[in-house]
Design a protein around this motif. Structure first.
Motif, PDB file in Angstrom:
ATOM      1  N   ASP A 153      33.837  79.290  30.651  1.00  0.00           N
ATOM      2  CA  ASP A 153      32.890  78.778  29.661  1.00  0.00           C
ATOM      3  C   ASP A 153      31.596  79.581  29.759  1.00  0.00           C
ATOM      4  OD1 ASP A 153      31.576  77.317  27.777  1.00  0.00           O
ATOM      5  OD2 ASP A 153      31.371  75.485  28.979  1.00  0.00           O
ATOM      6  N   LEU A 154      31.264  80.277  28.680  1.00  0.00           N
ATOM      7  CA  LEU A 154      30.014  81.030  28.600  1.00  0.00           C
ATOM      8  C   LEU A 154      28.982  80.141  27.911  1.00  0.00           C
ATOM      9  CD1 LEU A 154      31.391  84.482  27.414  1.00  0.00           C
ATOM     10  CD2 LEU A 154      31.056  83.675  29.754  1.00  0.00           C
ATOM     11  N   ARG A 155      27.846  79.891  28.582  1.00  0.00           N
ATOM     12  CA  ARG A 155      26.851  78.968  28.042  1.00  0.00           C
ATOM     13  C   ARG A 155      25.485  79.638  27.943  1.00  0.00           C
ATOM     14  NH1 ARG A 155      27.971  72.859  30.320  1.00  0.00           N
ATOM     15  NH2 ARG A 155      30.234  72.839  29.964  1.00  0.00           N
ATOM     16  N   ALA A 156      24.716  79.197  26.965  1.00  0.00           N
ATOM     17  CA  ALA A 156      23.334  79.683  26.792  1.00  0.00           C
ATOM     18  C   ALA A 156      22.445  78.483  26.486  1.00  0.00           C
ATOM     19  CB  ALA A 156      23.246  80.705  25.660  1.00  0.00           C
ATOM     20  N   ARG A 157      21.301  78.411  27.173  1.00  0.00           N
ATOM     21  CA  ARG A 157      20.355  77.317  26.946  1.00  0.00           C
ATOM     22  C   ARG A 157      18.936  77.823  27.207  1.00  0.00           C
ATOM     23  NH1 ARG A 157      18.935  75.421  32.107  1.00  0.00           N
ATOM     24  NH2 ARG A 157      20.457  75.946  33.758  1.00  0.00           N
ATOM     25  N   ALA A 158      17.977  77.111  26.646  1.00  0.00           N
ATOM     26  CA  ALA A 158      16.570  77.458  26.855  1.00  0.00           C
ATOM     27  C   ALA A 158      16.079  76.802  28.137  1.00  0.00           C
ATOM     28  CB  ALA A 158      15.725  76.988  25.675  1.00  0.00           C
ATOM     29  N   VAL A 195      38.692  81.628  27.022  1.00  0.00           N
ATOM     30  CA  VAL A 195      37.243  81.876  27.034  1.00  0.00           C
ATOM     31  C   VAL A 195      36.588  81.027  25.943  1.00  0.00           C
ATOM     32  CG1 VAL A 195      35.407  83.580  26.812  1.00  0.00           C
ATOM     33  CG2 VAL A 195      37.575  84.222  27.892  1.00  0.00           C
ATOM     34  N   GLU A 196      35.604  80.209  26.333  1.00  0.00           N
ATOM     35  CA  GLU A 196      34.888  79.365  25.393  1.00  0.00           C
ATOM     36  C   GLU A 196      33.399  79.706  25.437  1.00  0.00           C
ATOM     37  OE1 GLU A 196      35.749  75.408  26.597  1.00  0.00           O
ATOM     38  OE2 GLU A 196      37.805  75.428  25.816  1.00  0.00           O
ATOM     39  N   VAL A 197      32.681  79.372  24.353  1.00  0.00           N
ATOM     40  CA  VAL A 197      31.239  79.630  24.263  1.00  0.00           C
ATOM     41  C   VAL A 197      30.535  78.338  23.856  1.00  0.00           C
ATOM     42  CG1 VAL A 197      29.400  80.918  23.109  1.00  0.00           C
ATOM     43  CG2 VAL A 197      31.567  82.055  23.669  1.00  0.00           C
ATOM     44  N   THR A 198      29.475  77.992  24.589  1.00  0.00           N
ATOM     45  CA  THR A 198      28.655  76.816  24.281  1.00  0.00           C
ATOM     46  C   THR A 198      27.191  77.245  24.289  1.00  0.00           C
ATOM     47  OG1 THR A 198      30.258  75.397  25.418  1.00  0.00           O
ATOM     48  CG2 THR A 198      28.086  74.439  24.910  1.00  0.00           C
ATOM     49  N   SER A 199      26.487  77.055  23.151  1.00  0.00           N
ATOM     50  CA  SER A 199      25.081  77.474  23.064  1.00  0.00           C
ATOM     51  C   SER A 199      24.241  76.375  22.424  1.00  0.00           C
ATOM     52  CB  SER A 199      24.940  78.754  22.233  1.00  0.00           C
ATOM     53  OG  SER A 199      25.641  79.825  22.824  1.00  0.00           O
ATOM     54  N   GLU A 200      23.000  76.219  22.930  1.00  0.00           N
ATOM     55  CA  GLU A 200      22.049  75.301  22.306  1.00  0.00           C
ATOM     56  C   GLU A 200      21.642  75.833  20.937  1.00  0.00           C
ATOM     57  OE1 GLU A 200      18.647  74.720  24.733  1.00  0.00           O
ATOM     58  OE2 GLU A 200      19.681  73.485  26.218  1.00  0.00           O
ATOM     59  N   ASP A 201      21.302  74.919  20.036  1.00  0.00           N
ATOM     60  CA  ASP A 201      20.797  75.324  18.728  1.00  0.00           C
ATOM     61  C   ASP A 201      19.360  75.821  18.845  1.00  0.00           C
ATOM     62  OD1 ASP A 201      23.160  74.570  17.500  1.00  0.00           O
ATOM     63  OD2 ASP A 201      22.460  72.515  17.115  1.00  0.00           O
ATOM     64  N   GLY A 202      19.006  76.770  17.983  1.00  0.00           N
ATOM     65  CA  GLY A 202      17.616  77.219  17.891  1.00  0.00           C
ATOM     66  C   GLY A 202      17.115  78.012  19.069  1.00  0.00           C
ATOM     67  N   LEU A 203      17.999  78.677  19.794  1.00  0.00           N
ATOM     68  CA  LEU A 203      17.551  79.490  20.935  1.00  0.00           C
ATOM     69  C   LEU A 203      16.715  80.673  20.456  1.00  0.00           C
ATOM     70  CD1 LEU A 203      20.688  79.707  23.261  1.00  0.00           C
ATOM     71  CD2 LEU A 203      18.552  78.526  23.720  1.00  0.00           C
ATOM     72  N   PRO A 204      15.611  80.980  21.129  1.00  0.00           N
ATOM     73  CA  PRO A 204      14.813  82.159  20.746  1.00  0.00           C
ATOM     74  C   PRO A 204      15.518  83.439  21.157  1.00  0.00           C
ATOM     75  CG  PRO A 204      13.926  81.184  22.737  1.00  0.00           C
ATOM     76  CD  PRO A 204      15.020  80.258  22.276  1.00  0.00           C
ATOM     77  N   SER A 226       9.098  76.428  31.965  1.00  0.00           N
ATOM     78  CA  SER A 226       8.331  75.919  33.094  1.00  0.00           C
ATOM     79  C   SER A 226       6.876  75.868  32.666  1.00  0.00           C
ATOM     80  CB  SER A 226       8.503  76.811  34.329  1.00  0.00           C
ATOM     81  OG  SER A 226       7.989  78.111  34.073  1.00  0.00           O
ATOM     82  N   GLU A 227       5.993  75.553  33.592  1.00  0.00           N
ATOM     83  CA  GLU A 227       4.575  75.403  33.254  1.00  0.00           C
ATOM     84  C   GLU A 227       3.981  76.705  32.747  1.00  0.00           C
ATOM     85  OE1 GLU A 227       0.379  74.065  35.404  1.00  0.00           O
ATOM     86  OE2 GLU A 227       2.283  73.789  36.432  1.00  0.00           O
ATOM     87  N   ASN A 228       4.391  77.830  33.323  1.00  0.00           N
ATOM     88  CA  ASN A 228       3.750  79.104  32.981  1.00  0.00           C
ATOM     89  C   ASN A 228       4.665  80.096  32.286  1.00  0.00           C
ATOM     90  OD1 ASN A 228       1.260  78.400  34.113  1.00  0.00           O
ATOM     91  ND2 ASN A 228       1.940  79.008  36.147  1.00  0.00           N
ATOM     92  N   ALA A 229       5.925  79.743  32.070  1.00  0.00           N
ATOM     93  CA  ALA A 229       6.844  80.722  31.496  1.00  0.00           C
ATOM     94  C   ALA A 229       7.956  80.005  30.752  1.00  0.00           C
ATOM     95  CB  ALA A 229       7.420  81.630  32.584  1.00  0.00           C
ATOM     96  N   SER A 230       8.639  80.761  29.904  1.00  0.00           N
ATOM     97  CA  SER A 230       9.805  80.239  29.216  1.00  0.00           C
ATOM     98  C   SER A 230      10.829  81.343  29.138  1.00  0.00           C
ATOM     99  CB  SER A 230       9.436  79.739  27.818  1.00  0.00           C
ATOM    100  OG  SER A 230       8.847  80.785  27.063  1.00  0.00           O
ATOM    101  N   GLY A 231      12.095  80.965  29.038  1.00  0.00           N
ATOM    102  CA  GLY A 231      13.145  81.959  29.017  1.00  0.00           C
ATOM    103  C   GLY A 231      14.464  81.356  28.586  1.00  0.00           C
ATOM    104  N   VAL A 232      15.525  82.105  28.824  1.00  0.00           N
ATOM    105  CA  VAL A 232      16.878  81.698  28.454  1.00  0.00           C
ATOM    106  C   VAL A 232      17.771  81.800  29.685  1.00  0.00           C
ATOM    107  CG1 VAL A 232      18.916  82.380  27.122  1.00  0.00           C
ATOM    108  CG2 VAL A 232      16.693  82.283  26.017  1.00  0.00           C
ATOM    109  N   VAL A 233      18.679  80.833  29.824  1.00  0.00           N
ATOM    110  CA  VAL A 233      19.627  80.817  30.930  1.00  0.00           C
ATOM    111  C   VAL A 233      21.026  81.058  30.370  1.00  0.00           C
ATOM    112  CG1 VAL A 233      20.668  79.438  32.759  1.00  0.00           C
ATOM    113  CG2 VAL A 233      18.218  79.258  32.309  1.00  0.00           C
ATOM    114  N   LEU A 234      21.731  82.033  30.937  1.00  0.00           N
ATOM    115  CA  LEU A 234      23.136  82.277  30.614  1.00  0.00           C
ATOM    116  C   LEU A 234      23.967  81.845  31.814  1.00  0.00           C
ATOM    117  CD1 LEU A 234      22.908  85.875  29.070  1.00  0.00           C
ATOM    118  CD2 LEU A 234      22.648  83.677  27.917  1.00  0.00           C
TER     119      LEU A 234
END
Length: 500
Positions: free
Chosen positions: A412-417, A370-379, A420-428
């Motif tokens: 591989d568990l990943r997280a990224r920001a 099991v590995e983890v990959t995440s973007e820096d500075g995620l809200p 879109s034009e009207n919204a923002s979120g996080v993708v796992l």
């Protein structure tokens, strides 16, 4: 060495150059009102080829409308008598007959022996400025009318988050009068966690320019004066005033729309339960028949006086079926009951690391890394930590069990920001290196499974939990290459009405 005459000539030359380059009117008249000097701008205004062409012309007849000549001549006489004229306004007619509103200053020109030689007048065209001012006033009046009559709440705040304006719709929606709100911090209109976090949002935006709400439409929660929490659509725009930031917010109460959506989802859920119940009866029927047959065999052998060891395999078989049906019943309960959520701000990267750390050893024993990959500075994202952990556990467990049958693999568990034009979120993302999912299988259909021991209810429950977060669950799969499950989550919890 320059003489006094040279110095005077230079001064006169400078004065003429200044007169000819200004966009104002400069005119000198003799005691009879004849022009003795006019600058290039006045010549252009009157349609003359040069300033020299102005000399000798009667000022009053050439440039003033008939209705004003008597009044302005009286002012001219007063100036000739030694009285300075300041901020007088009168129109000047140009070559096309258009009247320009001119603001004048005038003073007499006196010789060394005290004799009045004429009058020097300097005028500034204020027509355009007045037109612009009137346009601004009309626009401001129209804007104020729109703000006052709109059904959406309008709130204007400064960079310290203090309310500067609060329209009638805002009074109606939030239950406060403008006098109660203006001058107060805008977070008085917010429930937790927004109230505690709002100052940090503004401070971070002022410092970094990172926008979470500005320029987008977000669905969040407001709080009325009575304490009721209700869903709103929020749109925020930054407005610069006096080199300081101001923020204008339009707010729409979507309580009724949210209630209707909740009812529709509830109806869909009940329909799904009805459909699933029929399949559940079928899934339970076969094991029950098998258990009944085994129990009848056990009774028959007991009557014949066989030993306990002879019936033990049948008892174990019945026990396995009972346990399987118990698990199936638990999962069906989880799918059929209405979910309740407790949202809190969670770091996506920290949550994935915590999950992986708690389960690495177990999956390593199955040959799965099991590995983890995440973007820096995620809200942070507002989620129900326990239920989202249940989602990850189900997806990772399915992938690990499938890969264990093939000798192991990598998850591989990943997280990224994502914005879109009207919204923002996080993708796992949960990525595996397994054999993939057959194209003909709908894995979200209840009781459909690719595992020998699976119930086929885990993924429908998982998708229901993700939907309860206001998110979506999808997947991509290639035969022989693996599968990626994609969880898209909004930063804020979904708005829900206080009561249905």
């Amino acid at each position: 060495m320059p003489t006094l005459k040279d110095a005077l000539e230079r001064e006169a030359h400078f004065a003429r150059a200044l007169s000819d380059t200004t966009r104002g009117i400069v005119v000198v008249m003799d005691p009879q009102g004849q022009i003795t000097h006019g600058n290039a701008f006045l010549a252009q205004l009157g349609g003359f080829e040069s300033a020299e062409a102005l000399v000798g012309r009667d000022w009053f007849q050439t440039f003033l409308p008939a209705r004003d000549r008597q009044r302005i001549r009286a002012l001219f006489e007063r100036a000739m008598a030694g009285e300075a004229v300041h901020r007088n306004r009168n129109p000047v007619v140009d070559a096309q007959g258009y009247e320009h509103d001119i603001e004048w200053s005038a003073r007499p020109l006196v010789s060394a022996d005290g004799k009045v030689l004429g009058v020097l007048s300097v005028g500034i065209d204020v027509s355009e400025a007045r037109t612009i001012q009137r346009q601004l006033e009309r626009q401001q009046a129209r804007f104020s009318s729109v703000i006052a009559s709109t059904q959406d709440a309008f709130i204007f705040i400064d960079h310290r988050a203090r309310v500067l304006a609060f329209n009638a719709a805002a009074e109606r929606i939030f239950g406060y009068s403008a006098s109660e709100v203006v001058g107060q911090k805008v977070d008085m209109l917010m429930p937790e966690p927004y109230r505690q976090e709002h100052d940090g949002y503004i401070e971070r935006y002022e410092r970094t320019g990172e926008a979470r709400a500005i320029g987008r439409i977000r669905t969040v929660q407001g709080q009325r004066s009575c304490g009721e929490i209700f869903p709103i659509e929020l749109s925020v725009t930054k407005v610069g005033v006096d080199d300081e930031a101001r923020y204008a917010a339009f707010i729409r109460d979507i309580s009724e729309k949210t209630r209707l959506r909740e009812r529709l989802l509830e109806q869909e859920r009940l329909v799904a339960i009805g459909t699933t119940s029929a399949k559940f009866a079928h899934e339970v029927g076969n094991p029950l028949n098998g258990m009944l047959m085994n129990l009848q065999l056990i009774q028959l052998r007991i009557r014949k006086g066989v030993t306990a060891s002879a019936v033990a395999p049948l008892v174990e078989r019945v026990e396995r079926e009972v346990r399987r049906l118990g698990g199936l019943l638990d999962e069906f309960r989880g799918m059929s009951r209405r979910q309740s959520f407790v949202f809190e701000a969670v770091s996506p990267a920290a949550m994935l690391e915590e999950f992986a750390g708690a389960h690495r050893e177990l999956y390593a024993s199955m040959g799965v890394r099991v590995e983890v990959t995440s973007e820096d500075g995620l809200p942070d994202v507002h989620v129900d930590r326990e239920k989202l952990t249940q989602v990850l556990l189900n997806l990772v467990k399915n992938a690990a069990e499938a890969m264990a049958d093939q000798g192991g693999g990598v998850i591989d568990l990943r997280a990224r920001a994502e914005a879109s034009e009207n919204a923002s979120g996080v993708v796992l993302e949960v990525r595996d290196t397994g054999c993939g999912i057959p194209e003909e299988i709908d894995i979200f259909e209840p009781f459909v499974t690719t595992k020998n021991q699976g119930t086929g209810l885990g993924l429908p429950v998982v998708r229901q939990i993700v939907a309860g977060h206001g998110g979506t669950l999808t997947y991509q799969s290639r035969s022989g290459e693996g599968t990626t499950f994609v969880i898209r989550l909004p930063l804020d919890p979904p708005a829900r009405p206080e009561s249905s």
